[in-house]
Motif scaffolding. Structure first.
Motif, PDB file in Angstrom:
ATOM      1  N   VAL A   1      42.025 -13.607  17.951  1.00  0.00           N
ATOM      2  CA  VAL A   1      41.328 -12.491  17.302  1.00  0.00           C
ATOM      3  C   VAL A   1      41.421 -11.302  18.236  1.00  0.00           C
ATOM      4  O   VAL A   1      41.042 -11.415  19.412  1.00  0.00           O
ATOM      5  CB  VAL A   1      39.849 -12.854  17.034  1.00  0.00           C
TER       6      VAL A   1
ATOM      7  N   TRP B   1      31.479  -3.059  21.701  1.00  0.00           N
ATOM      8  CA  TRP B   1      30.394  -4.042  21.784  1.00  0.00           C
ATOM      9  C   TRP B   1      29.104  -3.409  22.297  1.00  0.00           C
ATOM     10  O   TRP B   1      28.016  -3.810  21.868  1.00  0.00           O
ATOM     11  CB  TRP B   1      30.798  -5.195  22.711  1.00  0.00           C
TER      12      TRP B   1
ATOM     13  N   PHE C   1      27.553  -1.782  19.273  1.00  0.00           N
ATOM     14  CA  PHE C   1      27.448  -2.568  18.030  1.00  0.00           C
ATOM     15  C   PHE C   1      25.996  -2.778  17.594  1.00  0.00           C
ATOM     16  O   PHE C   1      25.615  -2.468  16.456  1.00  0.00           O
ATOM     17  CB  PHE C   1      28.164  -3.917  18.208  1.00  0.00           C
TER      18      PHE C   1
ATOM     19  N   GLN D   1      26.956 -11.295  18.517  1.00  0.00           N
ATOM     20  CA  GLN D   1      27.873 -10.343  17.878  1.00  0.00           C
ATOM     21  C   GLN D   1      29.342 -10.773  17.980  1.00  0.00           C
ATOM     22  O   GLN D   1      30.091 -10.628  17.010  1.00  0.00           O
ATOM     23  CB  GLN D   1      27.679  -8.934  18.452  1.00  0.00           C
ATOM     24  N   HIS D   2      29.755 -11.312  19.136  1.00  0.00           N
ATOM     25  CA  HIS D   2      31.158 -11.702  19.299  1.00  0.00           C
ATOM     26  C   HIS D   2      31.540 -12.817  18.323  1.00  0.00           C
ATOM     27  O   HIS D   2      32.571 -12.753  17.665  1.00  0.00           O
ATOM     28  CB  HIS D   2      31.416 -12.160  20.742  1.00  0.00           C
TER      29      HIS D   2
ATOM     30  N   TYR E   1      31.545 -11.557  14.736  1.00  0.00           N
ATOM     31  CA  TYR E   1      32.694 -10.675  14.491  1.00  0.00           C
ATOM     32  C   TYR E   1      33.967 -11.503  14.332  1.00  0.00           C
ATOM     33  O   TYR E   1      34.761 -11.285  13.414  1.00  0.00           O
ATOM     34  CB  TYR E   1      32.831  -9.664  15.629  1.00  0.00           C
ATOM     35  N   ARG E   2      34.169 -12.469  15.258  1.00  0.00           N
ATOM     36  CA  ARG E   2      35.398 -13.282  15.200  1.00  0.00           C
ATOM     37  C   ARG E   2      35.470 -14.081  13.891  1.00  0.00           C
ATOM     38  O   ARG E   2      36.533 -14.182  13.281  1.00  0.00           O
ATOM     39  CB  ARG E   2      35.450 -14.247  16.395  1.00  0.00           C
TER      40      ARG E   2
ATOM     41  N   TRP F   1      36.402 -11.704  11.245  1.00  0.00           N
ATOM     42  CA  TRP F   1      37.806 -11.281  11.361  1.00  0.00           C
ATOM     43  C   TRP F   1      38.740 -12.386  10.849  1.00  0.00           C
ATOM     44  O   TRP F   1      39.726 -12.116  10.163  1.00  0.00           O
ATOM     45  CB  TRP F   1      38.143 -10.952  12.815  1.00  0.00           C
ATOM     46  N   ARG F   2      38.443 -13.640  11.186  1.00  0.00           N
ATOM     47  CA  ARG F   2      39.298 -14.738  10.724  1.00  0.00           C
ATOM     48  C   ARG F   2      39.333 -14.794   9.203  1.00  0.00           C
ATOM     49  O   ARG F   2      40.356 -15.104   8.614  1.00  0.00           O
ATOM     50  CB  ARG F   2      38.798 -16.071  11.287  1.00  0.00           C
TER      51      ARG F   2
ATOM     52  N   HIS G   1      40.212  -5.573  11.355  1.00  0.00           N
ATOM     53  CA  HIS G   1      39.088  -5.157  12.193  1.00  0.00           C
ATOM     54  C   HIS G   1      38.011  -4.431  11.390  1.00  0.00           C
ATOM     55  O   HIS G   1      36.815  -4.722  11.534  1.00  0.00           O
ATOM     56  CB  HIS G   1      39.585  -4.256  13.327  1.00  0.00           C
TER      57      HIS G   1
ATOM     58  N   ALA H   1      30.319  -7.898   9.849  1.00  0.00           N
ATOM     59  CA  ALA H   1      29.459  -8.323  10.966  1.00  0.00           C
ATOM     60  C   ALA H   1      28.172  -7.503  10.963  1.00  0.00           C
ATOM     61  O   ALA H   1      27.067  -8.064  11.097  1.00  0.00           O
ATOM     62  CB  ALA H   1      30.209  -8.147  12.282  1.00  0.00           C
TER      63      ALA H   1
END
Lengths: 291, 186
Positions: free
Chosen positions: A18, A26, A29, B32-33, B36-37, B40-41, B46, B53
């Motif tokens: 990704v 970030w 965010f 958040q990471h 988000y991932r 995105w998948r 993006h 997200a």
């Protein structure tokens, strides 16, 4: 083989990296999320206030006024409803005028019988012995034995009347050209043997007297539609003068049934022809008129 | 998850439930990471992943009062993320996703990296051709390593439906990537 391919697909999917956004993304965010939350909440609040302000109308409480106005309003509505329903029923107007005309149409009576044949010359020259009036002296109510025996007893002659052109078996009072089996008083050209069949009242035959008449009921729907006119029926009476069958000759759809219902209840004096009661066929005119 | 992380997470949730936005921001930073991932998948872009997200965390805050204390936060918010993204994909199924990968200059990259890029590009191509409901099931099963039961609960589906969708997704990917996979083995 199959499982190996599946595992390869799964492994490929997991291996896809990704793309990592930059650190500044970030850092901002969480702030962007909370800012979005606040914006959305304030937007909802702005929408709610005018919406509910417009939607809710709180009426003024006026119970005392309503307590007076409501019964009055109810009474007024009931009165209007009663007027609308009852007034048409009250205005029935005068009853309809119904003229009834009966005409009898009977077939000609059967022909007369022929007269008896004329007597031969010898027969006509026979001296006719007139019955002798015995000269007796007796008193009424008192039996007296005869004292003299008459020399000759006159032969009783029932009929010695004959007419030229008469027929054997004819009857006295018959008409030349009549038919054996006919009726004295019948008409030439009439039919022998229909004594029991109903006759049509025409010519010399007087119509039977109407002894019971029931007025037709003017149908309400016809009255409201202002329908009037004449219904002509062909009625047949039985031996007792009651109307047995009817046929509509001239129809007014809204009035036919009323005419038929009334005439069916009518009773006529039985028609007697040659001492026998006969059914009669005749026309009846029922007139419906609004006044 | 360590006990102290878990207790920190629980405290932040409790404060956020009471309207503490700073606490909620801290909670967002914790997840958040991963969210988000995941987005995105499923979307492959993006901008869509960013939107989904953010939308996930907004919805989570609005539903925070229904979150049961003591429960793990990530499975709960992951369910919101998957359903939000799935709804988005179904609503925008006719739109072509905007690719994020900048066209690289193959000559300047090492051979391994070139192969990896090719594999990812091929997979993304086959992935975008997959229906969104199959993408959601495949992601949760293969990437997130969830059980059929957990997937069925998250997506409000029967387990049989989950299995059949996963099977269809795998068959389609296998078919679309058959030549690529064959070359790799060869």
């Amino acid at each position: 083989m199959r499982h190996r391919k599946v595992r390869a697909v799964d492994a490929l999917a997991v291996s896809v990296r990704v793309p990592e956004p930059p650190p500044v993304y970030w850092e901002s965010f969480a702030g962007r999320v909370t800012a979005g939350l606040r914006t959305r909440e304030s937007r909802i609040a702005r929408m709610e206030i005018p919406m509910f302000q417009d939607s809710f109308i709180i009426p003024e409480r006026r119970t005392a006024t309503r307590a007076v106005v409501f019964p009055l309003s109810l009474a007024a509505h009931a009165l209007i409803a009663a007027l609308l329903i009852i007034s048409p029923l009250m205005q029935t107007g005068t009853g309809p005028r119904i003229d009834i005309t009966s005409a009898f149409l009977a077939p000609p009576p059967p022909p007369p019988p022929p007269p008896p044949p004329a007597k031969k010359a010898s027969a006509s020259s026979v001296k006719r012995i007139k019955p002798v009036q015995a000269q007796t002296s007796f008193e009424a109510g008192k039996l007296v034995a005869p004292v003299e025996i008459p020399d000759q007893i006159a032969e009783e002659q029932i009929s010695d009347v004959g007419i030229e052109g008469g027929v054997e078996g004819g009857v006295e009072g018959g008409v030349i050209g009549g038919v054996l089996g006919g009726v004295v008083g019948g008409v030439l050209g009439g039919v022998v043997g229909e004594v029991e069949a109903p006759v049509r009242a025409i010519g010399e035959i007087k119509p039977p007297k109407l002894i019971k008449q029931v007025e037709p009921v003017y149908p309400e729907i016809a009255r409201q539609a202002r329908v009037e006119g004449v219904v002509i029926l062909e009625a047949q009476t039985d031996l007792y003068g009651r109307v047995s069958t009817m046929k509509i000759l001239r129809s007014i759809p809204l009035l036919d049934q009323a005419a038929v219902d009334a005439v069916r209840q009518w009773v006529y004096e039985p028609m007697i022809i040659n001492g026998r009661p006969r059914g009669v066929i005749f026309t009846v005119t029922v007139r419906f008129a609004l006044k | 998850m360590r006990q102290d992380e878990r207790s920190e997470e629980g405290a932040l949730i409790l404060r956020a439930k009471n309207g503490d936005m700073d606490a909620y921001e801290s909670l967002i930073r914790l997840f958040q990471h991963r969210i988000y991932r995941l987005c995105w998948r499923m979307t492959g872009a993006h901008q869509s992943a960013d939107d989904m997200a953010q939308e996930t965390f907004i919805k989570a805050y609005q539903a925070l009062s229904r979150f049961r204390d003591g429960q793990d936060f990530y499975p709960w918010i992951r369910r919101i993320a998957v359903n939000t993204t799935l709804n988005y994909l179904q609503a925008h199924k006719r739109e072509e996703p905007l690719g994020d990968r900048e066209p690289s200059v193959p000559d300047e990259l090492p051979q391994d990296e070139l192969q990896r890029r090719e594999a990812e590009d091929r997979f993304q191509e086959a992935w975008q051709a997959l229906p969104s409901d199959q993408r959601a099931v495949f992601t949760l099963r293969v990437v997130e390593n969830q059980s059929y039961r957990e997937i069925a609960e998250s997506l409000h589906l029967a387990q049989g439906t989950v299995m059949s969708r996963l099977n269809r997704a795998r068959r389609k990917l296998k078919k679309d990537l058959a030549d690529f996979l064959g070359r790799r083995r060869g």
